[in-house]
Motif scaffolding. Sequence first.
Motif, PDB file in Angstrom:
ATOM      1  N   UNK A   1       0.876  -1.177   0.000  1.00  0.00           N
ATOM      2  CA  UNK A   1       0.000   0.000   0.000  1.00  0.00           C
ATOM      3  C   UNK A   1       0.909   1.220   0.000  1.00  0.00           C
ATOM      4  N   UNK A   2       0.871   1.974  -1.093  1.00  0.00           N
ATOM      5  CA  UNK A   2       1.658   3.207  -1.201  1.00  0.00           C
ATOM      6  C   UNK A   2       0.695   4.380  -1.133  1.00  0.00           C
ATOM      7  N   UNK A   3       1.086   5.399  -0.374  1.00  0.00           N
ATOM      8  CA  UNK A   3       0.224   6.586  -0.225  1.00  0.00           C
ATOM      9  C   UNK A   3       1.077   7.849  -0.252  1.00  0.00           C
ATOM     10  N   UNK A   4       0.463   8.951  -0.673  1.00  0.00           N
ATOM     11  CA  UNK A   4       1.143  10.237  -0.567  1.00  0.00           C
ATOM     12  C   UNK A   4       0.997  10.732   0.865  1.00  0.00           C
ATOM     13  N   UNK A   5       2.091  11.306   1.367  1.00  0.00           N
ATOM     14  CA  UNK A   5       2.129  11.675   2.788  1.00  0.00           C
ATOM     15  C   UNK A   5       1.837  13.162   2.995  1.00  0.00           C
ATOM     16  N   UNK A   6       2.135  13.643   4.200  1.00  0.00           N
ATOM     17  CA  UNK A   6       1.812  15.021   4.587  1.00  0.00           C
ATOM     18  C   UNK A   6       2.587  16.066   3.791  1.00  0.00           C
ATOM     19  N   UNK A   7       3.609  15.644   3.025  1.00  0.00           N
ATOM     20  CA  UNK A   7       4.322  16.595   2.155  1.00  0.00           C
ATOM     21  C   UNK A   7       4.105  16.268   0.677  1.00  0.00           C
ATOM     22  N   UNK A   8       3.129  15.380   0.400  1.00  0.00           N
ATOM     23  CA  UNK A   8       2.788  15.063  -0.987  1.00  0.00           C
ATOM     24  C   UNK A   8       3.718  14.080  -1.665  1.00  0.00           C
ATOM     25  N   UNK A   9       4.587  13.410  -0.888  1.00  0.00           N
ATOM     26  CA  UNK A   9       5.536  12.437  -1.460  1.00  0.00           C
ATOM     27  C   UNK A   9       5.008  11.007  -1.266  1.00  0.00           C
ATOM     28  N   UNK A  10       5.303  10.129  -2.216  1.00  0.00           N
ATOM     29  CA  UNK A  10       4.903   8.728  -2.087  1.00  0.00           C
ATOM     30  C   UNK A  10       5.682   8.065  -0.962  1.00  0.00           C
ATOM     31  N   UNK A  11       4.982   7.257  -0.163  1.00  0.00           N
ATOM     32  CA  UNK A  11       5.614   6.520   0.941  1.00  0.00           C
ATOM     33  C   UNK A  11       4.961   5.146   1.029  1.00  0.00           C
ATOM     34  N   UNK A  12       5.673   4.203   1.615  1.00  0.00           N
ATOM     35  CA  UNK A  12       5.122   2.859   1.841  1.00  0.00           C
ATOM     36  C   UNK A  12       4.407   2.867   3.182  1.00  0.00           C
TER      37      UNK A  12
END
Length: 455
Positions: free
Chosen positions: A324-335
């Motif tokens: 599950x990859x999501x964009x984080x609080x700074x708009x970057x992709x993270x696992x």
Amino acid sequence: MSTPKIDVQVISSGILSDDVLMLGESMLKQWRIPAQQHLVLQFGSFRHAVTIVPVPRYEGLRISQTLARRMGIFSGTPLRLHYQAVSRTLALGPLIGVLISRDNPEQSEKPFGDITMFCRELTDACRSQGAYVYFFTPNAIGASLTTVEGWVYAKGWHRMNLPAPNVVNNRLTSRKLENRPIVQQFIREIKHRFGAQVFNEKFLDKSEVFDALKRDPSLQKYLPESHLLQNYTMLKSMCSRYSSVFLKPVRGSLGKGIIRLTRIGPENWQASYATVSGTKRQSFSSLAKLFSSIAGKMKTVRYLIQQGLNLIEVGGRPVDFRALTQKNATGKWAITSIVGRTADSQHFVSNLARGGTLSTVKEAVAKSNLPAAQRGDASARLSKAALDIARGVDAYIPAHFAELGIDLALDSSGRVWLIEVNSKPSKNDNTPLKEGKIRPSVRMIIQYARFISGF
């Protein structure tokens, strides 16, 4: 500077008029919000002219009962506050709308069926972060396209009229619903008129994903050879190169309709069909006969033909991985999470809907037939692949995504392969849900919504 979180208190309209807000004096000074001057109050698509009265030794915001009703908020609602001096706008939010496929008002405890608990979890997470969420179906979109009949949770589920949101998370599970004119019109309208952001705005077709990612040389190492199956010549060509190939419906999900073709002799082939009750097998004395058996299906279903992979196994059952990859609080992709999925003994696909079981990556790899030398960095290589692929989808497919379920595999030599990308990932395929617990995947949705809406 981070936007402050404040509690909104609702006061009787007999005491406070609709065009006056009462705000803590320290907040006005800190954010340089002018008192006793005409400003615009904004909440999603809602706009209203107000003046602000400072209140000493008070940290919250007071609004009238009538105004609260028009905005669709309850007393004690925590929200973020953002003042834009140029436009003299006091914005409250973010207002998040989650577009879902269906609701059932008669089921007051579970109006959204299996995803009701996820909706509660998202509501709790919003309260903790100072955001406001509601849930709505395509049927709930108002004719003006500026209001929605949404569901909110406050000591039980309530339906009420609400402004169009700052951010829409599209969780529709059907292309038919997603393509309804009212849905497409609503999305266009709120983007254009109110600057709303819509993420996971469309389904992904398997062929679309592989064709897009092929354009990036750095991603080609993850891609099994894949083509849209158009004729017998293409089937024959792929089957001459690989001892097994997969036919996957371009628009399929949950493992439905997948066919595995396996060579069982110089001319003989076996077709294995994924069904709910298990794998059905059929043998053919020639590839031509096999093709004629599926030619009828090809009139209504488009198939992706894909190189078969020699996946790692646990006890003879294939294993793959859902990242599950999501964009984080700074708009970057993270696992956010990666889990191993082991197929049921009766199936060759690992989906939970087909009886697959979940485990950690470490457990799956440890129990598998992967050579010991390839095990140590397997998790890191899967994570890198998932992030590379998520960024690739962003770069080469013209749509806004913030959450992708990426299915990966390891072959018996330890190489990482992409199986498919899902733009509507199930919330059941990461950590098991326990009541009262807010999962990282849910917190991340709100953090990203705050980022893209400026709250």
